[in-house]
Design a protein around this motif. Structure first.
Motif, PDB file in Angstrom:
ATOM      1  N   VAL A  27      21.216   6.656   4.612  1.00  0.00           N
ATOM      2  CA  VAL A  27      21.677   6.405   3.073  1.00  0.00           C
ATOM      3  C   VAL A  27      20.633   6.329   2.397  1.00  0.00           C
ATOM      4  N   GLU A  28      20.717   6.859   1.334  1.00  0.00           N
ATOM      5  CA  GLU A  28      19.745   6.687   0.270  1.00  0.00           C
ATOM      6  C   GLU A  28      20.084   5.213  -0.613  1.00  0.00           C
ATOM      7  N   ASN A  29      19.258   4.434  -0.564  1.00  0.00           N
ATOM      8  CA  ASN A  29      19.542   2.998  -1.312  1.00  0.00           C
ATOM      9  C   ASN A  29      20.106   3.178  -2.846  1.00  0.00           C
ATOM     10  N   ARG A  30      19.479   3.922  -3.471  1.00  0.00           N
ATOM     11  CA  ARG A  30      19.699   4.318  -4.812  1.00  0.00           C
ATOM     12  C   ARG A  30      21.450   4.706  -4.786  1.00  0.00           C
ATOM     13  N   THR A  31      22.038   5.070  -3.895  1.00  0.00           N
ATOM     14  CA  THR A  31      23.434   5.431  -3.987  1.00  0.00           C
ATOM     15  C   THR A  31      24.522   4.212  -3.886  1.00  0.00           C
ATOM     16  N   LEU A  32      23.718   3.253  -3.491  1.00  0.00           N
ATOM     17  CA  LEU A  32      24.731   1.821  -3.159  1.00  0.00           C
ATOM     18  C   LEU A  32      24.892   0.851  -4.181  1.00  0.00           C
ATOM     19  N   ASP A  33      25.844   0.358  -4.027  1.00  0.00           N
ATOM     20  CA  ASP A  33      26.232  -0.719  -5.496  1.00  0.00           C
ATOM     21  C   ASP A  33      25.614  -2.105  -4.854  1.00  0.00           C
ATOM     22  N   ASP A  34      25.517  -3.002  -5.767  1.00  0.00           N
ATOM     23  CA  ASP A  34      25.294  -4.345  -5.764  1.00  0.00           C
ATOM     24  C   ASP A  34      26.644  -5.006  -5.166  1.00  0.00           C
ATOM     25  N   TYR A  35      26.917  -5.286  -3.982  1.00  0.00           N
ATOM     26  CA  TYR A  35      28.232  -5.515  -3.416  1.00  0.00           C
ATOM     27  C   TYR A  35      28.586  -7.056  -3.634  1.00  0.00           C
ATOM     28  N   ILE A  36      29.873  -7.449  -4.130  1.00  0.00           N
ATOM     29  CA  ILE A  36      30.109  -8.716  -4.294  1.00  0.00           C
ATOM     30  C   ILE A  36      30.385  -9.192  -2.801  1.00  0.00           C
ATOM     31  N   LEU A  37      29.713 -10.601  -2.666  1.00  0.00           N
ATOM     32  CA  LEU A  37      29.859 -11.289  -1.178  1.00  0.00           C
ATOM     33  C   LEU A  37      30.781 -12.341  -1.443  1.00  0.00           C
ATOM     34  N   VAL A  38      30.745 -12.999  -2.317  1.00  0.00           N
ATOM     35  CA  VAL A  38      31.609 -14.167  -2.798  1.00  0.00           C
ATOM     36  C   VAL A  38      32.235 -14.003  -4.013  1.00  0.00           C
ATOM     37  N   LYS A  39      33.598 -14.328  -3.904  1.00  0.00           N
ATOM     38  CA  LYS A  39      34.712 -14.077  -5.080  1.00  0.00           C
ATOM     39  C   LYS A  39      34.512 -15.071  -6.001  1.00  0.00           C
ATOM     40  N   SER A  40      34.858 -15.244  -7.210  1.00  0.00           N
ATOM     41  CA  SER A  40      34.646 -16.211  -8.459  1.00  0.00           C
ATOM     42  C   SER A  40      35.738 -17.529  -7.702  1.00  0.00           C
ATOM     43  N   ASP A  41      36.430 -17.313  -6.964  1.00  0.00           N
ATOM     44  CA  ASP A  41      37.311 -18.285  -6.225  1.00  0.00           C
ATOM     45  C   ASP A  41      36.492 -19.096  -5.047  1.00  0.00           C
ATOM     46  N   GLY A  42      35.190 -18.523  -4.802  1.00  0.00           N
ATOM     47  CA  GLY A  42      34.618 -19.274  -3.983  1.00  0.00           C
ATOM     48  C   GLY A  42      34.733 -18.778  -2.562  1.00  0.00           C
ATOM     49  N   TRP A  43      35.722 -17.971  -2.489  1.00  0.00           N
ATOM     50  CA  TRP A  43      36.003 -17.175  -0.836  1.00  0.00           C
ATOM     51  C   TRP A  43      34.913 -15.999  -0.714  1.00  0.00           C
ATOM     52  N   ALA A  44      34.476 -15.904   0.439  1.00  0.00           N
ATOM     53  CA  ALA A  44      33.653 -15.044   0.971  1.00  0.00           C
ATOM     54  C   ALA A  44      34.445 -13.566   1.107  1.00  0.00           C
ATOM     55  N   LEU A  45      33.931 -12.548   0.980  1.00  0.00           N
ATOM     56  CA  LEU A  45      34.616 -11.375   1.453  1.00  0.00           C
ATOM     57  C   LEU A  45      34.394 -10.759   2.798  1.00  0.00           C
ATOM     58  N   TYR A  46      34.860  -9.812   3.201  1.00  0.00           N
ATOM     59  CA  TYR A  46      34.950  -9.392   4.569  1.00  0.00           C
ATOM     60  C   TYR A  46      33.336  -9.004   4.759  1.00  0.00           C
ATOM     61  N   HIS A  47      32.718  -8.406   3.995  1.00  0.00           N
ATOM     62  CA  HIS A  47      31.198  -8.063   4.201  1.00  0.00           C
ATOM     63  C   HIS A  47      30.106  -8.993   4.438  1.00  0.00           C
ATOM     64  N   LEU A  48      30.509 -10.201   3.866  1.00  0.00           N
ATOM     65  CA  LEU A  48      29.568 -11.313   4.231  1.00  0.00           C
ATOM     66  C   LEU A  48      30.151 -12.256   5.504  1.00  0.00           C
ATOM     67  N   ALA A  49      31.643 -12.580   5.279  1.00  0.00           N
ATOM     68  CA  ALA A  49      32.141 -13.274   6.481  1.00  0.00           C
ATOM     69  C   ALA A  49      32.202 -12.747   7.808  1.00  0.00           C
ATOM     70  N   ALA A  50      32.481 -11.570   8.002  1.00  0.00           N
ATOM     71  CA  ALA A  50      32.575 -10.706   9.122  1.00  0.00           C
ATOM     72  C   ALA A  50      31.094 -10.621  10.050  1.00  0.00           C
ATOM     73  N   MET A  51      30.103 -10.394   9.086  1.00  0.00           N
ATOM     74  CA  MET A  51      28.952 -10.350   9.626  1.00  0.00           C
ATOM     75  C   MET A  51      28.471 -11.850   9.978  1.00  0.00           C
ATOM     76  N   VAL A  52      28.624 -12.791   9.189  1.00  0.00           N
ATOM     77  CA  VAL A  52      28.042 -14.279   9.885  1.00  0.00           C
ATOM     78  C   VAL A  52      29.229 -14.667  11.105  1.00  0.00           C
ATOM     79  N   ASP A  53      30.504 -14.175  11.101  1.00  0.00           N
ATOM     80  CA  ASP A  53      31.017 -14.707  11.947  1.00  0.00           C
ATOM     81  C   ASP A  53      30.657 -13.843  13.308  1.00  0.00           C
ATOM     82  N   ASP A  54      30.433 -12.494  13.131  1.00  0.00           N
ATOM     83  CA  ASP A  54      29.928 -11.695  14.369  1.00  0.00           C
ATOM     84  C   ASP A  54      28.644 -12.332  15.095  1.00  0.00           C
ATOM     85  N   HIS A  55      27.839 -12.894  14.252  1.00  0.00           N
ATOM     86  CA  HIS A  55      26.484 -13.192  14.443  1.00  0.00           C
ATOM     87  C   HIS A  55      26.904 -14.562  15.352  1.00  0.00           C
TER      88      HIS A  55
END
Length: 98
Positions: A27-55
């Motif tokens: 995938v060309e990186n220029r086609t990707l967004d700057d993804y939200i990892l932590v919401k304004s309420d302080g909760w991590a979204l799946y993208h961050l939480a699942a990677m940390v949990d799996d690790h």
């Protein structure tokens, strides 16, 4: 003032990953967004939480539906950013024909 935390996706180059079923995916990186990892309420979204949990659980294989393919480059970049080895990924079709 509320804020979110985003992953700053590199805009140069490409990200290549190997899916156990689909082979090499680039995938060309220029086609990707700057993804939200932590919401304004302080909760991590799946993208961050699942990677940390799996690790932390030392997950070796992730098998999930093909609807997660667009997120795969981000997930690989997160693993690399933390200096972690990524598990192997397999993305299954949502519908199977018999």
């Amino acid at each position: 003032e509320s804020y979110v935390i985003r992953f700053k996706t590199p805009k140069e180059g490409s990200t290549t990953v190997t899916d156990l079923l689909r082979g090499e995916i680039t995938v060309e990186n220029r086609t990707l967004d700057d993804y939200i990892l932590v919401k304004s309420d302080g909760w991590a979204l799946y993208h961050l939480a699942a990677m940390v949990d799996d690790h932390l659980m030392k997950i070796s294989h992730v098998i999930r539906g093909e609807e997660w393919l667009p997120s795969l480059p981000l997930h690989i970049m997160l693993y690399r950013s933390f200096g972690w080895s990524a598990p192997q990924f397999a993305h299954l079709p949502l519908l199977l024909q018999f």
